[in-house]
Design an enzyme around this catalytic site. Sequence first.
Site, PDB file in Angstrom:
ATOM      1  N   CYS A   1     -54.450 -56.161   8.829  1.00 21.00           N
ATOM      2  CA  CYS A   1     -54.855 -57.245   7.920  1.00 21.00           C
ATOM      3  C   CYS A   1     -55.423 -58.427   8.698  1.00 21.00           C
ATOM      4  O   CYS A   1     -56.349 -58.267   9.487  1.00 21.00           O
ATOM      5  CB  CYS A   1     -53.667 -57.611   7.018  1.00 21.00           C
ATOM      6  SG  CYS A   1     -54.100 -58.695   5.652  1.00 21.00           S
ATOM      7  N   GLN A   2     -54.842 -59.611   8.552  1.00 19.98           N
ATOM      8  CA  GLN A   2     -55.349 -60.791   9.259  1.00 19.98           C
ATOM      9  C   GLN A   2     -55.246 -60.609  10.770  1.00 19.98           C
ATOM     10  O   GLN A   2     -56.051 -61.166  11.534  1.00 19.98           O
ATOM     11  CB  GLN A   2     -54.534 -62.010   8.815  1.00 19.98           C
ATOM     12  CG  GLN A   2     -54.969 -63.316   9.408  1.00 19.98           C
ATOM     13  CD  GLN A   2     -53.919 -64.397   9.207  1.00 19.98           C
ATOM     14  OE1 GLN A   2     -52.727 -64.110   9.148  1.00 19.98           O
ATOM     15  NE2 GLN A   2     -54.345 -65.630   9.103  1.00 19.98           N
TER      16      GLN A   2
END
Lengths: 349, 451
Positions: free
Chosen positions: A141-142
């Site tokens: 994800c991030q």
Amino acid sequence: METNILREMTDMGQKILKSYDTLKEIDTVDIASTPKTEVYKEDKLTLYRYNRDTDATYKTPVLIVYALVNTYKMLDLQPDRSYIKNLLNAGMDVYLIDWGYPTASDRFVSMEDYVTGYINNCVDHVRKKHRLEKINILSICQGGTLSVIYASLYPNKVKNLVTHVTPVDFSTNDGLLFRWSRDMDFDKLVEANHGLIPGEFLNQGFDMLKPMMKVQKQQALASSLEDRERLMNFLRMERWISESPDQTGECFRQFMKDLYQKNKLAKNELEIGGKKINLKNLTCPLLNIFATEDHLVPPAATKPLNDLVGSTDKELYSFKGGHIGVFVGSRSQKELAPAVAQWLKKRDN
Amino acid sequence: MKKANPFIDSIVETQTNFVNNWMDSAKKMQSAFSNGNVAHEGQNIYKEWLDKQMSILTSMKDSSASLLNNGDTNPQEFFKNWFNQQAAYSKQMTDFNQSIYNSYSNFGKPAQDYMNNFGQMNNSYTNVYNGWMNTLNTAYDTMSKNMNGTFNKDIFTNFVQGNQMYAKMQEFFAPMADAMQKGKFSMDAFKNHFTAESYSNLTKQMFGNLYNGGSIKEVYDNGMKQIHNFFTSQNGLSKEYFAQVQTMAKEFPTMLNGNATTLKDFYGQINNVFGKTFEPLLKLSTPGKEKESIEATIALMDKMAEYSIKQAELQLFLQNTTQKSIEKVAQQYSEKFSNPAALTQTPPNVQEMYNEWVKTNEEVFSELFATEEFSKVKGEALNLSMDVKKHFEKQFEQMFESYPVVFKSEVEELQKTIYDLKKQVKELQTKVSISSVETSVDEEKGKNRKK
């Protein structure tokens, strides 16, 4: 009808009493139980190396870079649903960055600090330990967004890059977070919270993406009360959600303004530490995994990465499921880790 | 349902006995109505019910007396809450019995009347139901204090709240389900049955974190006190104007729950009072810290009014969608069960309708959240709430300036300095480390050359 209401009154009361009884008996809800050793520490960050019973069969170790939002523990939720365990069983030497819990003193920690500081220092630690020029990075994800930026700045240190459900192109309207962020003033949000964005605030936002999820969860709990194993699965997930760390203000500010609002990364306009990030400088082999039913990071935000990088060896992998299901779903245990392991093995020369 | 815990067993048994007693009395009452004997038998039935309730309570108290020494629970406080709630519950039972009489005397009229009359009866059922849940919730709240760990306690609290949501839905779907079962459902009657307030209460249950009227009112009240004290100390400068503001302050609850148009009008009035009335008065008052503090309070209340309007706009979006969702479910079932032939199918029960409502809610709210209008209003509400927070904290710091406390804004300056220093140290450490590596490499090369 009046009889039904009376019946439901007793049923409901009994369910609640049952839940009280069961919850009172449960002492600890264990998650992230796969054994590991702390090998490096910096500020709130801890770098772990997972313990192996046998020697690794991969020459190149892998460093897991998780998102700053929530904790890495979802990757190791329970013994039979552990992405990390699956990677270890495949023969990899696995390292992981635990970002820890930022406090007020971390309010000025920026994206630059995370990328050129923390991630770079961890990469250097692993490279030095294994006497390697380059290592593998596996990102979520991030954490993937930060890793993509890192690999563009330090292509000489990354052998292979695997990204999971990683947002790169924020111009899409497919996800509600992408839509909502355009109308928010992040400078005000950071200043009013004294540079530390509460984890609960982010969780409230995530809850609103699926408005009835909380209600549905309580219904699911009611039917799990009799089955201790099902109940424990439920509780482990709830525990992971409840342990959300706060976000450092400066990193959050830049991530939301430059990426979500201005989409600078995809346009090669993002600056980190005074340097412009050009995704064409990312030339290592890339495996980009996206989830088809991801309501948090829609495929339209993830897929474009393959067209933006300079890599010639790149693959797009579609996983049928949601943002979290990619890691904790039962199908994932049999499909995802083996696919990633195989992809990395082919490039482990 | 027997448990390992005798305390829990006792509660379950008592609950069951309460309900059985009530059902028994209700049946006797129905029989009395049918026989036309209610005037004669009603009093006896009620007395008999009350005596049985008291004996159930006494029996529970006696059987649990030995559990008071059980280190596993803390029942004393629990029982105190329990008995107080039972007294309130008993009163609701008398109201309920009265409403049964009222509704049965109107039985057999058209759908609209049926809905109204059923509504009256259902209100009594709902009040009793909610009263019952309140009893349990208060008791569970006490019990949860004995639970190990914050996490388990949170899970239990969430579960109880989830069940409260279901109880709330009873109010909406029970009359509908019953009308369908009797072939008397009409969509118009259903729509007229519910008020904006009922939808508002349901929306609050789902999106509680967007309803913070209580805390805003507290800030507003404190602000008003401060203004009052200030102007009083300024030789009663604003007596006549302050009376006007006090009148408006009584409208404040409406401001928090009213619609956006009402709020905008109210905000206009406040603006007139603060901007055009107090501002000239402030020019006359003695300059100093107090005056600065009042100016800050007025600025804060100004921002709060703006925020409340925006919040009301947001709540309106949600409320309208709640209504849309329930009416959609009602329409769905109405189309399915409105014609006489459909009476041969099994009509839905409340659980089915609840599940359908959950599914429909997910659809309509997801649709709402994806609109530009909602996103804009949500963003504006959040931005304004941050303004209010910042104003409030600034005022707080001003108020406590003379006290020996360290404020966050002062600490932030320090934190920036520390952060900059740490960064410099790390950079220097890296340079030293590279430099010492280069030195070792050079030394090694030097040694090799000598050889």
